[in-house]
Write an enzyme that holds these catalytic residues in place. Structure first.
Site, short mmCIF file in Angstrom:
data_model
loop_
_atom_site.label_atom_id
_atom_site.label_comp_id
_atom_site.label_asym_id
_atom_site.label_seq_id
_atom_site.Cartn_x
_atom_site.Cartn_y
_atom_site.Cartn_z
N ASN A 256 5.14 23.74 -7.51
CA ASN A 256 4.02 24.79 -7.41
C ASN A 256 4.52 26.20 -7.26
OD1 ASN A 256 1.82 26.39 -7.48
ND2 ASN A 256 0.43 24.77 -6.52
N ASP A 257 4.78 26.41 -5.98
CA ASP A 257 5.20 27.78 -5.58
C ASP A 257 6.62 28.22 -6.25
OD1 ASP A 257 2.98 28.04 -4.12
OD2 ASP A 257 4.00 27.20 -2.25
#
Lengths: 454, 114
Positions: A380-381
Site C-alpha cells: 500500500n504505502d
C-alpha cells in the site's frame, strides 16, 4: 595456554569479519554465516580453558538450556515473524552484556576507573537494548498492540536517562554499593521500555536495527572490562555495521532517526486528502486473468499483506504459468517491503522465487512505463503516488515504486482500509487501476486457475 | 589475561568500526534482513564474556547474575545463528530454484512454518 586462548580469539574475530563480508553476496552468504559459526564454536570451547575458571557445571547448564530453547524457537518461527525473533535474540545479547557489567561492578576488589566507566556505559546500553528489544518483540508479535503517547513523554524519558547516568556517576566516583548498581540497572531497564513504547509498528525495523547496533557497542565495552579482544572487535564491528544499516533503513523510509525515536509517528493515524471523492473499481478474476495472460510484461509488487496471507507460493505458481505463456515477469521490491529491508526477499526466496527475477526500486522504476500490468499484492504505502506529489502527506518524499505509470494496475487487497501508515492511496482510485478484493492467497489461486484455462 | 589498555583499545575500536562500516556498505538490499540477523549473531560473542564472568563468580548473587548472563548469551548466539542460517539457505539463483520448484516437494513445503 594464555597465548593459545588469545590465538583462538583472534581466529574467531577474523572469521566473524570474513563471515560478514561473505554475506555481501547471495552466492556466498550461506558460507559466510557458517564461517562465523565456526568462529563462535571455537571461541566458546577455548573459554573453558580460561585461567581461574570454576562453576563449570553452571556454565554448561546455562549454555545447554539457553541454546536449546532458542534453537527450538528459531527453527519453529514462521518467516513472516522473523523480525521480532531477531529483536528477541538481540535483546538477550544486550541482557548478557549488562549481566557481565553487574558481576564486575558487584565485585569486592576495586577496579581501575576506566574499566568502571566502560562497565557502567555498557550496562546502561545493554539494559536499554534488552528491555527495548523485548518491547519491540511484544509489539511486532501483537502482544502489545497500542502505542503509549502522553504529553511530556520525551522530558520524562530524558529525566530517566539522566537518573541512570547520575547513579552511574556515583558508582564511578567510588560509591559502588549494591544499591547504586541496582538503581542503575532499574532506571536503564525502565528507560528502554519507555522509549520504545511510543514507537509505532511501522518504525519498528529501524528501532530493532538501532538496538542491534547498541548491543554490539555494549558487548565491545564489556569486552574492554574483561580484557577480551574478540568481544571488542566483534562488538565494535556490529556497532558500526548496525549504525550504518539503521541509517539506510531510516533513509529508505524517508525518516530521520531522531524523528523515529522522539515523535511517535507511525502510531498516529492521519487521513490524507489524496484520492478523495473517487471510487475504487473492482474487476472480476477471469477478466484480470485475461489481462495477465495476454500481457507481454508483468511486474509483481508484493507487500506484507501477501506474506500475511501466505500467498507467496501461489504467486510463484502463477508466475511460472505466465512464464510458460511467454510473459516476462519481474518482481519489484521496495526497500521497506515486508517489515524490514530485505524481509520480502527472504519470504520470496522461501517460496522458491529465484533472486534474479527480483529487482530493487532503482532498477525497476524505469521499467514501469513499458509494463502492461503491475500486480500489487498486499502493498500500500510503498506504491502511494502521494509520496511524490502531496507535500502534506506524512509519507511525502519517500521513494516509491511507480506502478501508477504502468498501462494497467491490478491491486489485490483484503479490504478497503488504509495501509500501515494510515494514509489514503490515490493509486487505488486511479483510472488505470482495478481492484481484486479478497484474501491474497485465495485470489491468486483463482487467477492461476483462470490463466491455466486460457 | 593480557591487558588491553587505553590507547591500544582506542585503536582497536577505531579499526574495528571502520571494518564494520566497510563490510556492510557493500551489501545489497536483498540481504539486509539476513545481515541484521547475522550481525546479531556475531555479537553473540558476549556468551564468551558471560562464561568468564560466571567462571570467576564467587558470591551466590554473582553466580545467579552470571548464570543469567550465560543463559542470555547462549540464546543470542544459538538463536541468532539458527535464524540467519534458515534465511540464507533459501537464497537460490534461477537455475537451482527452477529445479527445486519442479520437484513435487515445492507444494508440500507450503504452510510448513505455521
Amino acid at each position: 595456554m594464555n597465548n593459545a586462548i588469545q590465538a583462538v580469539y583472534l581466529v574467531a574475530a577474523l572469521l566473524f569479519i570474513f563471515g560478514l563480508k561473505q554475506m555481501s553476496s547471495p552466492k556466498t552468504a550461506r558460507g559466510g554465516i557458517m564461517w562465523a559459526g565456526v568462529g563462535m564454536v571455537l571461541a566458546t570451547l577455548i573459554t573453558f580453558l580460561y585461567p581461574g575458571m570454576t562453576n563449570f557445571l553452571l556454565i554448561v547448564i546455562a549454555v545447554v538450556v539457553g541454546g536449546g530453547v532458542s534453537y527450538v524457537l528459531a527453527r519453529r518461527v514462521a518467516m513472516t515473524d522473523m523480525p521480532q525473533m531477531i529483536a528477541l535474540f538481540n535483546g538477550m545479547g544486550g541482557g548478557a552484556a549488562a549481566a557481565i557489567a553487574a558481576v564486575e561492578l558487584l565485585r569486592e576488589e576495586p577496579l581501575p576507573v576506566d574499566v568502571v566507566v566502560l562497565a557502567v556505559l555498557g550496562a546502561v546500553i545493554g539494559m536499554v537494548a534488552f528491555s527495548g528489544s523485548l518491547i519491540a518483540f511484544a509489539k511486532l508479535q501483537g502482544i502489545i498492540n497500542r502505542s503509549f503517547v502522553f504529553p511530556g513523554q520525551n522530558v520524562l524519558n530524558l529525566l530517566m536517562l539522566a537518573a541512570a547516568l547520575v547513579f552511574g556517576g556515583f558508582i564511578i566516583a567510588g560509591h559502588g554499593s549494591g544499591l547504586f548498581v541496582a538503581l542503575l540497572f532499574a532506571t536503564a531497564f525502565l528507560f528502554g521500555i519507555m522509549m520504545t513504547l511510543p514507537i509505532g509498528g511501522a518504525d519498528m525495523p529501524v528501532v530493532i536495527s538501532l538496538y542491534n547496533a547498541l548491543t554490539g557497542l555494549a558487548v565491545a565495552f564489556e569486552g574492554y572490562v574483561l580484557g577480551n579482544a574478540a568481544m571488542i572487535v566483534a562488538g565494535t564491528v556490529v556497532g558500526a555495521a548496525g549504525t550504518l544499516l539503521t541509517q539506510l533503513m531510516a533513509k529508505a523510509m524517508n525518516r530521520s532517526l531522531g524523528n523515529v525515536l522522539f515523535s511517535g509517528f507511525g502510531a498516529k493515524v492521519e487521513a490524507g486528502a489524496a484520492g478523495e471523492g473517487k471510487e475504487m473499481r473492482a474487476i472480476e478474476v477471469d477478466d484480470a486473468a485475461i489481462q495477465l495472460a495476454y500481457a507481454s510484461k508483468v511486474v509483481i509488487v508484493p507487500g506484507y499483506g501477501m506474506a500475511v496471507a501466505q500467498a507467496q507460493h501461489k504467486v510463484w505458481s502463477l508466475t511460472q504459468l505466465l512464464e510458460q505463456r511467454g510473459v516476462e515477469v519481474k518482481f519489484a521490491i521496495h526497500p521497506v517491503a515486508g517489515r524490514m529491508p530485505g524481509h520480502m526477499n527472504v519470504l520470496l526466496a522461501e517460496a522458491g522465487v529465484p533472486y534474479d527475477l527480483i529487482y530493487d526500486l532503482e532498477d525497476i522504476n524505469e521499467d514501469f512505463p513499458t509494463t502492461d500490468v503491475s500486480v500489487v499484492i498486499g502493498a500500500n504505502d510503498v506504491v502511494n503516488p502521494a509520496a511524490r506529489t502531496d507535500t502534506a502527506s506524512p509519507i511525502y518524499g519517500m521513494p516509491i515504486l511507480d506502478c501508477d505509470c504502468s498501462k494497467n494496475v491490478l491491486v489485490i487487497k483484503r479490504g478497503r482500509g488504509t495501509g500501515f501508515a494510515g494514509v489514503e492511496n490515490a493509486l487505488f482510485t486511479a483510472d488505470n487501476t482495478r481492484m481484486l478484493f479478497g484474501d491474497a492467497q485465495d485470489v491468486v489461486n483463482k487467477l492461476a486457475a483462470e490463466v491455466k484455462k486460457l | 589475561m593480557s591487558e588491553i589498555t587505553g590507547f591500544t583499545a582506542l585503536y582497536i575500536f577505531l579499526l574495528a568500526a571502520f571494518t564494520g562500516y566497510a563490510v556492510i556498505s557493500r551489501v545489497p538490499v536483498i540481504l539486509h534482513t539476513p545481515l541484521m540477523s547475522g550481525s546479531n549473531f556475531v555479537h553473540g560473542i558476549v556468551l564468551v564474556g558471560a562464561m568468564v564472568a560466571l567462571g570467576v563468580a564467587e558470591t551466590t548473587l554473582e553466580q545467579i547474575i552470571g548464570f543469567v548472563g550465560v543463559l542470555l548469551g547462549a540464546m543470542n548466539a544459538v538463536g541468532g545463528y539458527a535464524v540467519t542460517e534458515r534465511m540464507l539457505e533459501m537464497f537460490k539463483p534461477a537455475k537451482e530454484a527452477g529445479e527445486a520448484a519442479g520437484a513435487p516437494s515445492s507444494e508440500g513445503r507450503e504452510g510448513g512454518n505455521e
